[in-house]
Design an enzyme around this catalytic site. Structure first.
Site, PDB file in Angstrom:
ATOM      1  N   ASP A  35      13.484 -43.595  22.694  1.00 16.73           N
ATOM      2  CA  ASP A  35      13.996 -42.263  22.362  1.00 16.73           C
ATOM      3  C   ASP A  35      15.058 -41.833  23.371  1.00 16.73           C
ATOM      4  O   ASP A  35      16.102 -41.285  23.000  1.00 16.73           O
ATOM      5  CB  ASP A  35      12.834 -41.271  22.348  1.00 16.73           C
ATOM      6  N   GLU A 103      11.756 -45.579  17.038  1.00 19.56           N
ATOM      7  CA  GLU A 103      12.124 -45.391  18.450  1.00 19.56           C
ATOM      8  C   GLU A 103      11.640 -46.559  19.303  1.00 19.56           C
ATOM      9  O   GLU A 103      12.342 -47.011  20.222  1.00 19.56           O
ATOM     10  CB  GLU A 103      11.533 -44.078  18.964  1.00 19.56           C
TER      11      GLU A 103
END
Length: 223
Positions: A35, A103
């Site tokens: 992320d 992610e």
């Protein structure tokens, strides 16, 4: 694993990274890393692609590009979610699971192949120009805010922009534009003027509208 690698367009040198990404029980820390790396790549792309957009616009646009809803859509569109191995008794929503999975895949590619490979994956599967173009239309522009404010508060008045200055060759122009709300229109004791510069009339107008809107907010006239 080979089928998953084919779908994402990347072959791992060390499949332990991929295994970690595909196990829900293991992928949260990897997703945290992915992320952060993803935020950087998307911010870098938007900063270079839209140099005249202000910080607020870039922030809102990035939030749309990296939202859980969009990651869930990407995972389903590319049939990736079938490769996620759920932990027993998993209770999180499919949307959140798929976003975390994507992610984690970003983080796994970075650790296995480095920034260049990770950036190529993000450009290939996440930063899609057609999606970003549609998101731009969803952003409330400063010019629209100014027009709506004036129409609601000043009997339908619509401010007109004025070109103050322009210079440069056709492919490298600089425009300076302004908006003015006269004291007769606002019933204030002074005119309010916003001046903006940009590489196009539209971007210069947007910056001029932003400046005048900030003044209206300081006067507690605009929210």
């Amino acid at each position: 694993m080979s089928e998953f690698e084919r779908k994402i367009g990347y072959v791992f040198k060390d499949r332990s990274f991929l295994r970690t990404a595909t196990y829900q029980e293991l992928n949260r820390t990897l997703a945290f890393f992915g992320d952060s790396a993803l935020d950087f790549v998307v911010a870098e792309y938007l900063f270079k692609k839209y140099p005249d957009m202000d910080q607020g616009g870039l922030t809102r646009l990035k939030a749309l590009v990296v939202s859980d809803e969009r990651f869930n859509e990407i995972a389903r569109r590319n049939d990736l979610e079938m490769h996620l191995i759920l932990k027993k008794g998993a209770s999180s929503s499919a949307r959140k699971r798929n976003a975390t999975f994507l992610e984690a895949v970003v983080g796994a590619i970075y650790l296995d192949g480095g920034m260049k490979q990770m950036r190529e994956f993000v450009y290939r599967m996440i930063i899609l120009p057609q999606d970003i173009d549609s998101y731009l239309g969803n952003l409330v522009k400063e010019k629209v805010r100014l027009n709506e404010f004036c129409q609601q508060n000043y009997d339908g008045f619509t401010p007109k922009s004025v070109v103050i200055h322009s210079e440069g060759v056709p492919h490298d122009m600089v425009f300076v534009m302004s908006y003015t709300l006269s004291k007769e229109t606002t019933n204030l004791d002074h005119d309010i003027t916003g001046i903006g510069t940009g590489s196009s009339k539209a971007s210069a107008e947007e910056n001029a509208a932003k400046e005048i809107n900030e003044q209206l907010r300081q006067l507690c006239l605009m929210e």
